[in-house]
Design a protein around this motif. Structure first.
Motif, PDB file in Angstrom:
ATOM      1  N   GLU A  66       0.817  -1.211   0.000  1.00 35.32           N
ATOM      2  CA  GLU A  66       0.000   0.000   0.000  1.00 35.32           C
ATOM      3  C   GLU A  66       0.855   1.268   0.000  1.00 35.32           C
ATOM      4  N   MET A  67       1.813   1.351   0.934  1.00 39.40           N
ATOM      5  CA  MET A  67       2.642   2.553   0.983  1.00 39.40           C
ATOM      6  C   MET A  67       3.486   2.713  -0.274  1.00 39.40           C
ATOM      7  N   PRO A  68       4.130   1.644  -0.791  1.00 40.65           N
ATOM      8  CA  PRO A  68       4.836   1.811  -2.070  1.00 40.65           C
ATOM      9  C   PRO A  68       3.919   2.291  -3.195  1.00 40.65           C
ATOM     10  N   ASP A 120      -0.677  19.456   4.591  1.00 44.52           N
ATOM     11  CA  ASP A 120      -1.911  19.708   3.851  1.00 44.52           C
ATOM     12  C   ASP A 120      -2.812  18.481   3.798  1.00 44.52           C
ATOM     13  N   GLY A 121      -2.262  17.308   4.107  1.00 43.75           N
ATOM     14  CA  GLY A 121      -3.040  16.080   4.072  1.00 43.75           C
ATOM     15  C   GLY A 121      -2.275  14.969   4.763  1.00 43.75           C
ATOM     16  N   ALA A 122      -2.953  13.819   4.936  1.00 43.54           N
ATOM     17  CA  ALA A 122      -2.320  12.679   5.600  1.00 43.54           C
ATOM     18  C   ALA A 122      -2.821  11.382   4.985  1.00 43.54           C
ATOM     19  N   TYR A 123      -1.920  10.409   4.930  1.00 46.13           N
ATOM     20  CA  TYR A 123      -2.270   9.062   4.472  1.00 46.13           C
ATOM     21  C   TYR A 123      -1.845   8.072   5.544  1.00 46.13           C
ATOM     22  N   CYS A 124      -2.757   7.161   5.875  1.00 41.06           N
ATOM     23  CA  CYS A 124      -2.503   6.175   6.924  1.00 41.06           C
ATOM     24  C   CYS A 124      -2.772   4.773   6.395  1.00 41.06           C
ATOM     25  N   LEU A 142      -5.655   5.572  16.538  1.00 39.22           N
ATOM     26  CA  LEU A 142      -4.650   6.281  15.749  1.00 39.22           C
ATOM     27  C   LEU A 142      -5.302   7.340  14.867  1.00 39.22           C
ATOM     28  N   GLN A 143      -6.420   7.000  14.243  1.00 36.87           N
ATOM     29  CA  GLN A 143      -7.109   7.987  13.409  1.00 36.87           C
ATOM     30  C   GLN A 143      -7.576   9.178  14.246  1.00 36.87           C
ATOM     31  N   THR A 144      -8.091   8.914  15.433  1.00 35.49           N
ATOM     32  CA  THR A 144      -8.523   9.993  16.319  1.00 35.49           C
ATOM     33  C   THR A 144      -7.349  10.886  16.698  1.00 35.49           C
ATOM     34  N   LEU A 145      -6.183  10.265  16.904  1.00 42.51           N
ATOM     35  CA  LEU A 145      -4.987  11.046  17.210  1.00 42.51           C
ATOM     36  C   LEU A 145      -4.652  11.984  16.058  1.00 42.51           C
ATOM     37  N   VAL A 157      -6.814  10.227   4.365  1.00 40.85           N
ATOM     38  CA  VAL A 157      -7.222   9.026   3.619  1.00 40.85           C
ATOM     39  C   VAL A 157      -6.608   7.821   4.300  1.00 40.85           C
ATOM     40  N   CYS A 158      -7.433   6.792   4.523  1.00 42.36           N
ATOM     41  CA  CYS A 158      -6.975   5.569   5.177  1.00 42.36           C
ATOM     42  C   CYS A 158      -7.297   4.372   4.299  1.00 42.36           C
TER      43      CYS A 158
END
Length: 517
Positions: A66-68, A120-124, A142-145, A157-158
């Motif tokens: 996913e991360m790659p 400006d954004g985050a990906y988890c 973790l998402q709440t954090l 985006v998760c």
């Protein structure tokens, strides 16, 4: 299930000259509540800071895809400024020792706080079926954090494994929910790439609604393939409807099967539809929920008894693959139960391969003795532990390796895997591959790197629930795969477990279950 609330529109801000600044983080482990607890050492992929990017851009990443995929897609789409924090991944296991998870949370918090007002954004990258010894929903925590530190206006985006047990918090605290579509999981890279595309849309000003439905169905794992069957039909229906509606209305459809052995209060078949058009998302979620309920009677385990499996291994005129679905390391199994090996050995099955058995002590002994040595192979020599009981047989060391391989097919394709010291042992007519690091036998390279010719075997036994199908399909078509009914931590026969938190009534455990959707 009510729809997830939407964040207020963010204040308008110019994109930085170097492109959007994106926080990168992740926590991925599938937890079986009935398995021994996982420790910090079980997270063999733990990448911090720039190591996340170096791994994602390498030819054979250690992290799953996913991360790659996300990094590749962001690189290709234009300038951006990654802000990597911590990516932690482990083989499926028991609940994570809470102190280990708390230490990770401290790292994520410190990294996010250092970025406050500067992203400006985050990906988890998440799995969705994690547990700790204190929490039922570490992914939600973790998402709440992320929301707490970065605020409600920074798009998040998760991506999740389709075995996620979806909590209300997981849907609430993201802007786009992206689940796998294939089982075996062959689309992880694509889902990472899709996550990047959705984040780019959010950064351009679009806002997404999330429609969420959960049904009282906790399906046996063997009923959740996506090549055919009820689960495949629901996923395909969702994608077909999304294609007709188009991106202006529906951005993503995720049909989450769940993971029974998580035993959480929010287990259950889940539908999440993400998109700009609230009415379209809600209507499609309703349609898919009804279609899932209509197929509820088909989510059942159909297994072959051990006695019949032995008979077929002895008499079959064509090669067969036998899946030890109850001892699947990919679901928290220990990878070392002896039920099938002992039965096949006793019956004198010939030209058989067993892959792979987790027994570091036995692998170490084989390495100490050397190739060609004859000895008594003692499996599980520490004594019986749950379903893992001792078994001994005369053996010869056929081949040895350090266990470093590059995945060739399926879920591990192009991924760097370390099996630890590995040995191929010959027990009469059976060759057994013994590894020092627990993982499921999902890739032919786990056997082939020892010089084993899989095509010459009359029987192959794999400790895997379903991912082996994506790796060994070049040798065994679906009609030649036998799912064997033996005891284990991942048995698809769900009434063999003592459930503590699973919502009841639920199918297939409770035939009287009703749903009012």
């Amino acid at each position: 299930m009510t729809a997830a609330p939407e964040a207020a529109p963010p204040p308008q801000a110019a994109t930085p000259s170097g492109g959007p600044r994106i926080a990168l983080l992740g926590f991925s482990i599938e937890c079986n509540r009935f398995a021994p607890a996982a420790t910090a050492e079980d997270f063999r992929v733990r990448l911090e800071g720039e190591a996340i990017l170096a791994d994602a851009r390498s030819r054979a990443p250690r992290a799953l895809a996913e991360m790659p995929g996300f990094v590749q897609a962001m690189d290709k789409a234009g300038p951006w400024q990654p802000r990597p924090i911590l990516l932690a991944m482990a083989e499926p296991n028991g609940p994570v020792e809470h102190a280990a998870f708390a230490a990770m949370m401290a790292t994520w918090r410190a990294g996010l706080e250092a970025l406050r007002g500067q992203v400006d954004g985050a990906y988890c990258v998440l799995h969705g079926a994690g547990l700790t010894t204190e929490l039922d929903d570490p992914e939600g925590a973790l998402q709440t954090l992320v929301r707490e530190v970065l605020g409600p206006h920074v798009p998040l985006v998760c991506s999740y494994d389709l075995h996620a047990n979806v909590s209300d918090v997981m849907v609430r605290d993201c802007d786009a929910f992206v689940g796998y579509r294939t089982n075996p999981h062959l689309d992880m890279r694509e889902r990472g790439m899709e996550s990047a595309a959705l984040l780019r849309r959010l950064l351009a000003g679009e806002r997404f609604h999330r429609a969420f439905r959960r049904l009282p169905i906790v399906a046996p794992s063997v009923s959740l393939l996506t090549s055919e069957g009820p689960y495949a039909e629901i996923i395909n229906l969702g994608q077909a409807r999304a294609n007709v509606l188009g991106a202006p209305k529906v951005a993503n459809v995720s049909v989450m099967a769940g993971f029974a052995y998580g035993d959480t209060p929010f287990n259950g078949f889940a539908i999440i539809v993400t998109g700009p058009d609230q009415a379209a998302c809600e209507a499609l979620a309703d349609e898919l929920a009804r279609a899932s309920w209509e197929r509820r009677a088909r989510f059942v385990a159909k297994l072959t008894s051990l006695r019949e499996a032995v008979e077929r291994a002895v008499t079959s005129e064509v090669p067969l693959c036998f899946a030890d679905v109850a001892d699947n390391p990919g679901g928290g199994g220990r990878g070392n139960t002896m039920y099938i090996l002992e039965a096949f050995h006793k019956a004198g099955v010939q030209d058989a391969l067993f892959g792979i058995i987790h027994d570091p002590e036995l692998a170490a002994e084989a390495h100490a003795l050397g190739q060609g040595a004859s000895f008594t192979a003692r499996f599980n020599r520490g004594g019986a532990q749950g379903f893992s009981k001792p078994f001994s047989a005369p053996a010869t060391v056929r081949a040895l390796s350090g266990g470093k391989v590059a995945g060739r097919r399926g879920i591990f394709a192009n991924t760097a895997i370390e099996l630890g010291p590995t040995a191929a042992l010959t027990l009469g007519g059976i060759t057994v591959v013994v590894v020092s690091r627990r993982t499921q036998c999902a890739d032919p390279v786990f056997l082939e790197h020892l010089g084993i010719d899989i095509a010459s075997a009359r029987a192959l036994v794999v400790k895997s629930r379903g991912h082996f199908r994506g790796g060994f399909d070049e040798f065994f078509s679906a009609p030649r795969i036998i799912e064997v009914d033996v005891p284990g931590l991942t048995s698809p026969v769900l009434d063999r477990f003592e459930w503590k938190k699973l919502p009841r009534p639920v199918l297939p455990l409770d035939p009287e279950t009703r749903w009012g959707g």
